[in-house]
Each structure stands twice: as C-alpha cells, then as structure tokens.
Design an enzyme around this catalytic site. Structure first.
Site, PDB file in Angstrom:
ATOM      1  N   ARG A  74       0.867  -1.187   0.000  1.00  0.00           N
ATOM      2  CA  ARG A  74       0.000   0.000   0.000  1.00  0.00           C
ATOM      3  C   ARG A  74       0.894   1.224   0.000  1.00  0.00           C
ATOM      4  O   ARG A  74       1.529   1.535   1.005  1.00  0.00           O
ATOM      5  CB  ARG A  74      -0.889  -0.026   1.240  1.00  0.00           C
ATOM      6  CG  ARG A  74      -2.010   0.985   1.247  1.00  0.00           C
ATOM      7  CD  ARG A  74      -2.848   0.859   2.503  1.00  0.00           C
ATOM      8  NE  ARG A  74      -3.597  -0.375   2.557  1.00  0.00           N
ATOM      9  CZ  ARG A  74      -4.781  -0.578   1.972  1.00  0.00           C
ATOM     10  NH1 ARG A  74      -5.339   0.405   1.297  1.00  0.00           N
ATOM     11  NH2 ARG A  74      -5.393  -1.726   2.054  1.00  0.00           N
ATOM     12  N   SER A 121      -9.082  -5.697 -10.213  1.00  0.00           N
ATOM     13  CA  SER A 121     -10.477  -5.420  -9.941  1.00  0.00           C
ATOM     14  C   SER A 121     -11.083  -5.057 -11.288  1.00  0.00           C
ATOM     15  O   SER A 121     -10.444  -4.362 -12.066  1.00  0.00           O
ATOM     16  CB  SER A 121     -10.536  -4.232  -8.982  1.00  0.00           C
ATOM     17  OG  SER A 121     -11.861  -3.867  -8.766  1.00  0.00           O
TER      18      SER A 121
END
Length: 420
Positions: free
Chosen positions: A273, A348
């Site tokens: 991240r 995604s």
RNA sequence: GGAGAGCUGUCCGAGCGGCCGAUGGAGCUGGUCUUGAAAACCAGUGAAGUGAAAGCUUCCGUGGGUUCGAAUCCCACGCUCUCCGCCA
C-alpha cells in the site's frame, strides 16, 4: 447517474438496489419528488418563455406607434420569465443533487451485503509450499537489492520506495507483457495525463467517495489521479462514438497517486500500500447489452495475465455493499501472498453499465441512428503491487526469486534474481 | 510570465441586436442518369429537454451580464495558434 426513465417507471427497483448496497433508500423517493417538481417548474418556465419570444418578435415587427405599449408588456413578461427560469434551474439543481447521490443499480447475481459477503467464484493455481520459512517481499527486496524503502522514505516520506535494478526492470517487464497481451486482444495503448481538471474528477465520480484519497494541487486547481480510469473515462467525454465496429478498448498506462488517508497503520510493510505506483488499466466502451459479456472478457484477460505470471489466485464476486458507486458489478482477482497466508487483491474489474457514461455524456448511435448512452467497464491488468505476489510466490530457500517464464523475454532472458 | 489572433454543426467556413438552429461548400445517405463506376443533377443530413402528440424550450468554447429581444454588445474564465521571455 442512474437512468431517469428507470427512476420514473420503476422506483422500487432502484430502492431494492440501494437496499442491497446498504445505502440510503429514502433518496429514491426524494429523487422522484424532485424530478416531478423540476418538470413542473420547467413546463411553467418554457410556457412563459414561449410567450416572451412571441412578444419580443411582435415588438420587432411593430410600427413606431404600437411599439411603446408592446414594450411595456414585453418588459413585464421578461421579468416574470427571469423568475421562472431561476426557479426551474434551482429545481434542476435540486433534482441533480439527489440524483447524483443514488448509486448505480446493482445487477442481479451480485451478492447482498458488505465487504465480507463476497461470493467465491473460483480458485486457480497451486499455492506454493516451502521447505523453509518464506520471506515477505520487503525482506526479499532488501536481500536482492531491488526495493529500497529507507531511501524512498528519506526523500518522500512513508509509503514511498525505490524500485532498483532488477526490481525496476521486473516492473517494466510486467507492464510490457501486459501491454503486449492487451494489444493482442485489440486494446489501443494510451499513456494518460495524471493531472486532471476538477470537472473530470467529479464526472468520473472520484470526488465523492474518494475525496480524501486524492492529491490536489491548489495553485493549479488540478487533481492527481489515483488511476488512469479517470483519464480513460474522460477520454470520450461529451462525444458520440462509433460502436458499430465493436467496443472501443483502451489500455491506459500511468503512474497512480493515492493519499491513503485513513489507512494509517495498515499494510505498513513493503510496497503493498503506497502513495505512488504504476498501473496498466483496461477500459472498454461498449453497447449496454454487451456490457456483461465484456465484463467476463475483462476478467478472462486478467486471469490470463495472472497465469502468465504463474500466480495462484482466486476470483471473488464483490457484494453490493462493497461496490464503488459507479459499479453495477465487480470481480476482484486476489493473488496468494505466502507471508500473510492469505489472498490479496491484485486486480479489480467493474461493470459501470451506463452510469458513468451518463455523467460524462458519452453516447453512441444505434442502428436506427438515434443516440443512446453507452456502457463503460474497467479492469486492472498489472500494477506495481503484483511484484509482491511474484516475489513471494517464486522465492527459493536462498532468497533468490525465479522469474516467471513469460517475463523472461522482457528481461534479456534472465531466469533468476539472486542475492548479491 | 508578457503581447496579439482566434474558438460557429462531421469538416471547412459566412453571419447587420429581431427575418438565425444558423448562408455557402465539402463529406455522408438516398434517388435520377449509366452495363457498372465516376461525373453531373435532385433530395435529405446536429444535439438535448419536455410533452400522448402537434408542438414548445434550450444549445454558436464555458459561465455571468446588458436588452422587450444576443452567435452578434460587455465582463470573467477555458482552450488553440503566433511572437517574446523562461526552462530540470
């Protein structure tokens, strides 16, 4: 923005969708009422405007003697019309405000519920078994001297890093492989702007739900994009595009910037991240009736890429409550991350149906020549985060990492990255 | 950063405050002619909203303003081009 006709004809369907998303259901009735109020105000304004237009024409055509009387009448009308116009535009704004809060209508087949209520679609590949304690990607990055986090934080702060040597080359190799695969599938490559104007950011829906996530350059009134989806969706803004030869498919490469506000303390190790990374994003413009099939294709291309990188992964069908506001359905592919003994999202893909296109005013011409709103879809094809999964899944006891075969041609044939 | 020019439909391009959703040309579509094609000629050809429909309303880069009436006048902003300056 949802389809107004659906809202008018079948508000219950919209309510059901909001309910499935765990979103505010009362917005629907508010929107219906605001829409009716708007149409009433608009009709009143237009009727008076028609009068005014007639009156103004009469003034122009009148003789000098008649003119003063007609002028007085026209002036009165003009004042009235000004009021009605203001009322109509206020009603329109009020309607839009509610309307824009309503999220895309979820497709049937999307599980109800929140983040944990996803449906497992499939698991593919074999999770690696190690005869040693597997290292996490940060440790591997250090041993191999391919990820330099201390120096990244030295020059830019937490969640910044350098990719170095084979690490840098590995990312570029992965992007090149992905780009080649996309091109073979008919995608047009685009390197996109990463700074965009406010209206583009708003139009793509990111200023709403992701506002805190976004870097903003006040001096220039520009936003740094967190995904090239913003530029790819804005690409055909206000256009009527030709879909008669099939979908328009773009593969957009860009650096992505995310503030990661609110995720403090989460995923602090390594590059899982980070504030800045690179991504290759697929984006399709297609006929609404083909959107679901296109969605399946995007997922298939993602899987192809994951398999090319020899990664074990699973695919989940995201629950309604975990969908972005523009998405009507979303599949995530998550790769196995050995050090965490769990799956982590690598890709995604969202079917935004006509929701996003309606906001951005993007249409196509149907066979009868009439314009209709098109559908948009997006999906990740590769990101910097993939390095995490590649390094960890292909590591060996001595800390070396075997490069997936498909990537080797992009790395001068290199097969293994070894500690120095 | 400074100075100037411009922004009109798919494209080029005209447009006096009222007769302008907009002249003309190209393109495209259809037709006539032709064995076929080209050429020529004829016709058609923007979008959005609202309404059952006829219709009405809106749109000339965007947003304001002046006016009974704005593509046309005024202001601000955006973008494009040219020149000067600056430049990793």
């Amino acid at each position: 923005m949802i389809d107004l006709n659906l809202l008018r004809d079948n508000p219950d369907a919209v309510k059901a969708s909001q309910r499935a998303r765990l979103a505010d259901e009362t917005l629907v009735d508010q929107a219906v009422a605001a829409d009716a109020a708007y149409r009433k105000a608009l009709a009143e304004f237009e009727q008076q405007r028609a009068e005014q237009n007639k009156s103004a024409k009469a003034v122009g055509a009148a003789s000098p003697e008649q003119r003063p009387a007609l002028l007085a009448e026209a002036q009165a009308l003009a004042a009235k019309v000004k009021e009605l116009e203001a009322a109509a535009s206020a009603a329109s704004e009020a309607r839009d405000q509610v309307l824009w809060k309503i999220e895309n209508v979820v497709l049937s087949g999307v599980p109800t519920g929140g983040e944990d209520d996803f449906e497992l679609v499939k698991e593919v590949g074999t999770k690696p078994t190690f005869a040693f304690e597997p290292r996490d990607h940060q440790e591997l990055g250090e041993i191999l001297d391919i990820i330099d986090i201390p120096r990244g934080t030295k020059i830019a702060g937490t969640r910044f890093y350098f990719l170095k040597g084979w690490g840098a080359r590995l990312e570029l190799a992965m992007m090149s492989l992905a780009l080649d695969q996309a091109a073979a599938a008919g995608f047009t490559a685009l390197i996109t702007p990463t700074l965009v104007r406010p209206e583009i950011m708003a139009g793509t829906g990111f200023l709403g739900e992701h506002a805190d996530e976004i870097y903003y350059l006040e001096k220039d009134d520009l936003y740094l994009t967190g995904t090239s989806e913003v530029a790819l969706a804005g690409y055909h803004r206000d256009e009527i595009v030709d879909l008669s030869h099939g979908p328009l498919r773009y593969a957009g490469w860009s650096t992505c910037y995310r503030r990661e506000a609110g995720s403090g303390g989460k995923d602090t190790r390594g590059i899982l991240r980070v504030h800045q990374f690179n991504k290759l994003e697929m984006f399709s413009y297609c006929l609404p009736e083909h959107a679901e099939a296109e969605h399946a294709k995007l997922l298939a291309w993602q899987e192809q890429m994951l398999q090319a990188c020899e990664l074990p992964y699973r695919v989940i069908n995201t629950a309604a409550g975990d969908l972005g506001s523009s998405a009507a359905a979303k599949f995530d592919a998550e790769a196995w991350v050995p050090s965490q003994n769990t799956y982590r999202e690598l890709t995604s893909t969202s079917n935004c149906t006509t929701f996003q296109a309606r906001r951005l005013n993007m249409r196509y011409r149907n066979e009868a020549g009439k314009t209709e709103t098109l559908a948009t879809l997006n999906g990740t094809l590769a990101t910097t985060r993939w390095l995490v999964a590649i390094l960890e899944n292909h590591q060996q006891a001595d800390g070396s990492v075997v490069i997936p075969k498909a990537l080797r041609p992009y790395l001068g044939g290199q097969e293994v990255i070894s500690p120095k």
